[in-house]
Design a protein around this motif. Sequence first.
Motif, PDB file in Angstrom:
ATOM      1  N   ALA C  13      81.198 -47.673-101.999  1.00  0.00           N
ATOM      2  CA  ALA C  13      82.228 -48.321-101.177  1.00  0.00           C
ATOM      3  C   ALA C  13      82.645 -47.422-100.015  1.00  0.00           C
ATOM      4  CB  ALA C  13      83.441 -48.655-102.056  1.00  0.00           C
ATOM      5  N   PHE C  14      82.895 -46.147-100.300  1.00  0.00           N
ATOM      6  CA  PHE C  14      83.294 -45.226 -99.222  1.00  0.00           C
ATOM      7  C   PHE C  14      82.152 -45.044 -98.216  1.00  0.00           C
ATOM      8  CE2 PHE C  14      87.069 -42.682-101.098  1.00  0.00           C
ATOM      9  CZ  PHE C  14      87.939 -43.388-100.299  1.00  0.00           C
ATOM     10  N   ALA C  15      80.902 -45.004 -98.725  1.00  0.00           N
ATOM     11  CA  ALA C  15      79.766 -44.872 -97.810  1.00  0.00           C
ATOM     12  C   ALA C  15      79.726 -46.058 -96.857  1.00  0.00           C
ATOM     13  CB  ALA C  15      78.462 -44.762 -98.595  1.00  0.00           C
ATOM     14  N   ALA C  16      79.953 -47.264 -97.402  1.00  0.00           N
ATOM     15  CA  ALA C  16      79.956 -48.452 -96.545  1.00  0.00           C
ATOM     16  C   ALA C  16      81.077 -48.363 -95.522  1.00  0.00           C
ATOM     17  CB  ALA C  16      80.105 -49.708 -97.404  1.00  0.00           C
ATOM     18  N   LEU C  33      74.375 -42.532 -91.005  1.00  0.00           N
ATOM     19  CA  LEU C  33      74.077 -41.916 -92.297  1.00  0.00           C
ATOM     20  C   LEU C  33      75.021 -40.743 -92.570  1.00  0.00           C
ATOM     21  CD1 LEU C  33      70.189 -41.897 -92.547  1.00  0.00           C
ATOM     22  CD2 LEU C  33      71.811 -42.919 -94.141  1.00  0.00           C
ATOM     23  N   LEU C  34      75.237 -39.919 -91.567  1.00  0.00           N
ATOM     24  CA  LEU C  34      76.089 -38.744 -91.772  1.00  0.00           C
ATOM     25  C   LEU C  34      77.518 -39.138 -92.122  1.00  0.00           C
ATOM     26  CD1 LEU C  34      75.188 -36.092 -89.081  1.00  0.00           C
ATOM     27  CD2 LEU C  34      74.995 -35.897 -91.551  1.00  0.00           C
ATOM     28  N   LEU C  35      78.061 -40.112 -91.390  1.00  0.00           N
ATOM     29  CA  LEU C  35      79.445 -40.494 -91.660  1.00  0.00           C
ATOM     30  C   LEU C  35      79.546 -41.205 -93.013  1.00  0.00           C
ATOM     31  CD1 LEU C  35      82.045 -39.952 -90.243  1.00  0.00           C
ATOM     32  CD2 LEU C  35      81.903 -42.153 -89.129  1.00  0.00           C
ATOM     33  N   ALA C  36      78.513 -41.972 -93.373  1.00  0.00           N
ATOM     34  CA  ALA C  36      78.496 -42.604 -94.695  1.00  0.00           C
ATOM     35  C   ALA C  36      78.496 -41.550 -95.796  1.00  0.00           C
ATOM     36  CB  ALA C  36      77.274 -43.521 -94.823  1.00  0.00           C
ATOM     37  N   VAL C  37      77.612 -40.559 -95.664  1.00  0.00           N
ATOM     38  CA  VAL C  37      77.483 -39.544 -96.715  1.00  0.00           C
ATOM     39  C   VAL C  37      78.723 -38.648 -96.761  1.00  0.00           C
ATOM     40  CG1 VAL C  37      76.176 -37.484 -97.374  1.00  0.00           C
ATOM     41  CG2 VAL C  37      74.969 -39.593 -96.752  1.00  0.00           C
ATOM     42  N   PHE C  64      74.393 -39.703-106.318  1.00  0.00           N
ATOM     43  CA  PHE C  64      75.486 -39.959-105.378  1.00  0.00           C
ATOM     44  C   PHE C  64      74.983 -39.924-103.942  1.00  0.00           C
ATOM     45  CE2 PHE C  64      77.456 -38.283-109.225  1.00  0.00           C
ATOM     46  CZ  PHE C  64      78.371 -39.292-109.475  1.00  0.00           C
ATOM     47  N   LEU C  65      74.161 -38.927-103.645  1.00  0.00           N
ATOM     48  CA  LEU C  65      73.601 -38.821-102.293  1.00  0.00           C
ATOM     49  C   LEU C  65      72.732 -40.033-101.979  1.00  0.00           C
ATOM     50  CD1 LEU C  65      73.011 -37.189 -99.713  1.00  0.00           C
ATOM     51  CD2 LEU C  65      71.193 -36.023-100.969  1.00  0.00           C
ATOM     52  N   VAL C  66      71.869 -40.413-102.921  1.00  0.00           N
ATOM     53  CA  VAL C  66      70.959 -41.544-102.688  1.00  0.00           C
ATOM     54  C   VAL C  66      71.762 -42.836-102.517  1.00  0.00           C
ATOM     55  CG1 VAL C  66      69.178 -42.973-103.769  1.00  0.00           C
ATOM     56  CG2 VAL C  66      68.992 -40.475-103.831  1.00  0.00           C
ATOM     57  N   ALA C  67      72.775 -43.028-103.354  1.00  0.00           N
ATOM     58  CA  ALA C  67      73.585 -44.252-103.249  1.00  0.00           C
ATOM     59  C   ALA C  67      74.300 -44.318-101.907  1.00  0.00           C
ATOM     60  CB  ALA C  67      74.598 -44.302-104.396  1.00  0.00           C
ATOM     61  N   ALA C  68      74.847 -43.181-101.467  1.00  0.00           N
ATOM     62  CA  ALA C  68      75.575 -43.169-100.196  1.00  0.00           C
ATOM     63  C   ALA C  68      74.627 -43.433 -99.032  1.00  0.00           C
ATOM     64  CB  ALA C  68      76.286 -41.818-100.013  1.00  0.00           C
ATOM     65  N   ALA C  69      73.453 -42.772 -99.035  1.00  0.00           N
ATOM     66  CA  ALA C  69      72.507 -42.962 -97.948  1.00  0.00           C
ATOM     67  C   ALA C  69      71.979 -44.398 -97.943  1.00  0.00           C
ATOM     68  CB  ALA C  69      71.352 -41.969 -98.084  1.00  0.00           C
TER      69      ALA C  69
END
Lengths: 210, 210, 210
Positions: C13-16, C33-37, C64-69
Amino acid sequence: MVHHSGELIGTVAFAASGALVAVRRNLDVVGILLLAVATALGGGIVRDVIIGNTPPIAFTDYRFLVAAAAAGLLIFFWRVPARLTRWPLDVTDAIGLGMFAVAGTVVAYDWGLGAPGAALLGLTTAIGGGVIRDVLSGQIPIVLRPGEHLYAIPALACASAVAILLRYTDYQAWMGLVCAVAAIALRLASLKFGWHGPRPWYTGRTEPEG
Amino acid sequence: MVHHSGELIGTVAFAASGALVAVRRNLDVVGILLLAVATALGGGIVRDVIIGNTPPIAFTDYRFLVAAAAAGLLIFFWRVPARLTRWPLDVTDAIGLGMFAVAGTVVAYDWGLGAPGAALLGLTTAIGGGVIRDVLSGQIPIVLRPGEHLYAIPALACASAVAILLRYTDYQAWMGLVCAVAAIALRLASLKFGWHGPRPWYTGRTEPEG
Amino acid sequence: MVHHSGELIGTVAFAASGALVAVRRNLDVVGILLLAVATALGGGIVRDVIIGNTPPIAFTDYRFLVAAAAAGLLIFFWRVPARLTRWPLDVTDAIGLGMFAVAGTVVAYDWGLGAPGAALLGLTTAIGGGVIRDVLSGQIPIVLRPGEHLYAIPALACASAVAILLRYTDYQAWMGLVCAVAAIALRLASLKFGWHGPRPWYTGRTEPEG
C-alpha cells in the motif's frame, strides 16, 4: 546520571520550540504535540542510534517523552499571543542547543568515542532536533539558512570544550553547565548584536537556484 | 582496506559538492563546512547505522572528517567564480555517486549482507549523501527531480555489478574502480547528451500539487 | 510471523502511494520505483534501526523489496488516469498507516520495549514511510500539514490499543487486524467528513513564516 538533568532541560526547551513553530503554522493539537516530541527527542534518538545505544533512551526512559508532551500541551492550552512565538522560539531553541551539545558529548564520550568524535556527535545532537523540526515543517534548517546568525559555532565550541574537559580533567557536571550557558549566551548575543560568520568574499548575493 | 581509498575519494568529492551548493546559496564558512561534512559523511553514516556497524567509521576514523572539512575550507578560501559552481557541482557529485556505490556495496557485503541487499545498500549509500545535502538545502533531491537525467541508474548498475563480482568472482579492488568509473561516465554522459529514463506514457506534463 | 502478512500489505500500500506521488510529479520509471521503495521500506527500516535489529529485515528478507518494486512497476505500466492519483493516494496511504501502526508496535514489543515505548515506535513506523515520501518530494509531511484531517490520531490510537492488547491479553493476529481496519476507517472517515483535531483557540489564521 547528572547529565540527564541537563538533557531534560534541553528536552523541555526543544519541545517548546517545536510547539511554537507548530502554533505559528496553525497546526492542531496533534501537530503541536508531534512537532514538540520530534524536536525534543529527535537529536537524542539520532545520537543513540549512531553510538549503537539501542533502543534509544527516549523509548525506555519515559520522562523525556512525558516532559516533551507536557511542554507541547502547555503551549497548546496557554493563550500565547502570536507575537510571543518569535523571541521565545529563539530562546528555547538556544537553550536546547546548548544543553544538548553538552549532553550529546558526555553520552558519546562515556560510550567510548574519542574526544573529537564525541565533540562531533555533541554537535550533531545539538543541531539534530532543530534540523528535524525545520525539515518536517518545510523550512530550511536554521543552521543552514543564508544570513542566519551564529548557530553551529556556539554548539561546536561548547561540545569541543566539554570533550577537552572530559579528556584532560576530572569532569564535573557544573563544568558542562558553564559550557552550555556560555553557548546559549553566545547564540543569543549573536542574535541581539547581529553577528555573522565570515562569508566567501567573492560573492555578495544569493544566486538563485535551479 | 582498499575500499577505504575509494571512499576517501568519494568523501572529498561529495564534500566539494556540498560546499559548492553552500557557496551558491551564499552561506557563511560554517554553513559551507557543515554542508560539506554532512554530504560527505552522511551516506556512510546511514550505511553503517543500517548494518549495525556502530559507531560509524566517520566517528572513529577521523581521516574522513578531516578530508571533508579540508575540501570545504579549500572551496571557501579559493576565489571560485560563481559560474564554476555549476558544472563542478555535477562532476563532484557524480564522482561521489560512483565511489560510494562501490564502497557501500563492498562494506555491506563484507558485513554479511547477501548480494541483493548489498547492492541495495550500495545504492542507498551512493544517493544518501546527495539526498541529505539537498534536503538540508531545501531542495528536492537530484534523484527525484522531475526532468533530471540518469542518476540512480548508474549507481544501481554499479552497485549490482560489484555485488555480482563479489559473489561470483575473486573480487579485486580494480574491478570496483572500473565499475565506479563506468558509473561516473554514464552519469556525466546522460547530462551531456540529455538522456532520460522512460516516463509513464499517459501524462505529458507535471500536474501541480496540492 | 503473522505480523509479516500485515507488514507486506502495508508495504504494498505504501509503495503504491509513493508511486502515485511520483506519477503526479511526472517522474520517470526510476523515480517512481525509488519513491515507491523508499516509502514502503522507510518506516520499517527506521523502526529496525531504532530497536537495534540490524541489518533491517528490508535488507535481508527480499519479499518486502520485491513487493514494493512490483507495486511501483504496476503503477508505471498501468495507464492510470491523472484523476486516479488523488483518492487512491489517500486510500493506499491510509492502509499503509494502519498496517504499519500494528506491525511496528508488535515488532517493538516482541523486541523487548515496554508497552508505551512500543506504541510510540508503532506510531513512528506508521507515519515514517509517509514522512520520508513527502520530504523527498519537497512537500510538508501529511502529518504536519496545516488543515490536514485526522492522521496521527488513528495511528496512535491503533498502536496504543495493540500495545495494551499485547500487554494485558493473549494477543492474536486478528486483534491487530481489527485495530488496523479501525484506524484505516477512522482516517478515511475524517477525510470524507472533514474532521479536524482541535486547534489553539487564540489564532484563526496561518501566520506567514520568516
